[in-house]
Structures are given as C-alpha cells and as structure tokens.
Design an enzyme around this catalytic site. Sequence first.
Site, PDB file in Angstrom:
ATOM      1  CG  ASP A  28      -2.184  -0.865   1.069  1.00 40.45           C
ATOM      2  OD1 ASP A  28      -2.641  -1.086  -0.079  1.00 40.45           O
ATOM      3  OD2 ASP A  28      -2.555  -1.718   1.928  1.00 40.45           O
ATOM      4  CG  ASP A  48      -7.618  -3.306  -2.919  1.00 40.13           C
ATOM      5  OD1 ASP A  48      -7.931  -4.174  -3.695  1.00 40.13           O
ATOM      6  OD2 ASP A  48      -8.148  -2.952  -2.028  1.00 40.13           O
TER       7      ASP A  48
HETATM    8  N1  GLY Z   1      -7.573  -1.131  -0.023  1.00 45.31           N
HETATM    9  C1  GLY Z   1      -8.520  -1.730   0.733  1.00 45.31           C
HETATM   10  C2  GLY Z   1      -9.951  -1.453   0.581  1.00 45.31           C
HETATM   11  O1  GLY Z   1     -10.169  -0.679  -0.408  1.00 45.31           O
HETATM   12  O2  GLY Z   1     -10.801  -1.326   1.357  1.00 45.31           O
END
Ligand code: GLY
Length: 397
Positions: A118, A176
């Site tokens: 992330d 994501d």
């Molecule tokens: N990246 C985690 C979400 O979108 O909940």
Amino acid sequence: MNNRIKLPLFFTVLMFSLFGIAQPKPKADLLKIVDNALIGASNQYKFLMTQVPAGVLPKTYLATKKLETSSSTWWTSGFYPGSLLYLNENANDAAILKEALSRQSLLTKEQFNKGTHDLGFMMFCSFGNSNRLAPSKEYNEILMNSAKSLASRFNPITGCIKSWDHGSWKFPVIIDNMMNLELLFWATKNSGDSSYYKIAVTHANTTLKNHYREDHSSFHVVDYDPTNGNVLIRQTHQGYSDPSAWARGQAWGLYGYTVMYRATKDKKYLKQANDIAQFMINHPSVPADKIFYWDFNTPDIPATYRDASAAAITASALLELCKYTDAKTSAVYFAFSEQVIRALASKTYTAPIGTNGGFILKHSVGNLPSNSEVDTPLTYADYYYIEAMMRYKAMAK
Ligand code: GLY
C-alpha cells in the site's frame, strides 16, 4: 477558402490531432456547488484537526460516536495529509498546510516499509502531492525509497507485486494494488531507472489477464503459487461473494488502468479502462443518484448500503478518462462524474460542519463481510471526492 478562414481551421485540426477530442466543459452551477463544497471541506477538516490526537492519523468515525485513528503503518495513513494538501492547493490556508505537513511527517519512516503493497496510497497521496506542489530533495528521496520498498515485493515468477503478508494465501494480489503503480511510474521518470516502469507494466498485464472476467468486472483477490505463477484461487474477500463485483474494487481497477494509459499510452490499457467504465456505469444496479451500492451483486439491493468511496474514486477516474476517449463517450463519462459530484455535495452525503466526527462524506463501506466500517465516513472517500472536485475545477480553465 481565404486565409482568414483557413488559419483558424488549420489550428483547430492541429489541436484535435495533437490533443485528441475537445474536453467537456464544466457547468457554471456545478462549479459554484464545487467551490462551496471545497470551502465547506476546508472548514470541516479544520474541525477534524481539533479532534485528532497527536501522533496518529484519522481513519473513520463510528456510530458509537468515536473517532477511530491509525498509526502510519495502516494503508489509509496518506489520505488525511493528502486531502489537506489538496485543500491548501485550492484555498491557500496556512493552518491546513501546517497540519498536512506535520501529519505527513509521521509517515516518513514508511519509506522503508517492505511489509505492504500500500505504499502508493500511503506515500504518493501524501509526499507525492507535496513533491508535486513544492518539489524538494527530501521528498524526492522519500519517494524513491518508497518505490524501492514497493518494488521489493515484485516476484518475476508470478509477474506481480505481492499485496498481503497475512492470511493463509501464498501470494495474494488484490485489485487495489493497481493504485500503487503510479508511484513506480514516477520513480522511473524521476530516476531514469526503467525497472520500476517494467514492474508496473508486468503487474498490470498479469492483473488484466487473471483478475478480470468476461463482463469486465473484477475479482478482488487472486492467489498465486509463487513457485510457478499458477493461479490458485480467485476470491472477492471484501465483497458479497467470490463471483460478485465489489464496488470499490471496480473503482480501483478503473482508476488504475486509466493511470496505466496515462503513463504508457498503450491502447490496451485504454480499452481496459473503457471496458471497466462501461461495466460500471451501465450496470442495472446503479441507482439514480449514481452512488453505487457497496457491491453490484448483493441480493438485498436496494435495501443495502451505498459506498460513497467507490463513487468518489470513479468520479475522479472518469474525469481523467473522458480526456482520452471519443467525444460521445467523453460526454457520458463527464456527465456521470457530474452526477456523482452533485449527489456527494448534497445533504444526503455531505455532513454539516462540526458533525460526522469532522469527516466530509457520510455513507461509505470499508469491509462489510468483516462488519468493519459499514455506512461510515472514510478518509479515502473524502480524498477522492476532493480530488474529483479539483479535477472538475481544473477543467474549467
Ligand atoms: N484497499 C483496501 C480497500 O479498498 O478496502
């Protein structure tokens, strides 16, 4: 044809061939709404600033009337400073800038965090925006180290960056992760080292092949065997069911492939972004105000939750994608974004100043299957809503 007609025609043709289609133009009444919404957002975040304890980042506000915060390691840590940076960019406010920079500094150590994918969200929404607005050697170094840490999670056998280190998966990759690639493109542009670019392209190609279904919707998680790259399982961990289309996942993919086209100019990514957009905006479950239900296929529609975050991400992405398409499609994307912004700026979704724990938007869903952050505000809903409004305003110039 005389020269007085020929010359403007020549320049019009030149502009079209150089820059593609003419850009749709924002409407005066919505620009006014956006201006007011951004001023309201600044005032609301000035209230939020008084609520957040030192040393942490805001995350959400729960029905139990409690502000929930996180440390810098949590994936959402970059959104609060990032939103403040956008708000300062919009209205030059020393108190907001000071808060942005002081909270951003909490993330400095994450540049060396190799335990998460992330880093794009965390570091590019914060330091990336800071560096865009006021480039510095310090930001440059932090962003390069962040890109290095992110790239360390790439496995050439799977052709992907590994998302999670937790759980029973072997090499999980979530949709994501498409959002974290922009940092890698920046790193190549900034350093001349093409390895980051190549990792981003390989990851996007593998994801295109393995995450997407025939209808252009996406799974959430694909687990790979890291020894041979075979797909082990396809799941939708945060959605209604494995074959369902989790709304935010679709939005991450749309935004991600739009960035892929911006960075590479490869038409295959433009097609992918357009296919995702068409799946999303034409889906029979899309409600009249265009704020998606949290999952496109949950059987309790319409008696279920909306996800303002998915709508905000989509609005922002479509305001970019509409610049790359033919005039007819562009107008459709632009109108969809306008409807989303209008709805989010209404009382249904925008909280009165001093309520909602200081967050701008109500009604997002974090992780419904885990009963976490259901129908709550979320920092990333606010961030992409502000970004969408900034993009809308910029298109008026
Ligand atoms: N990246 C985690 C979400 O979108 O909940």
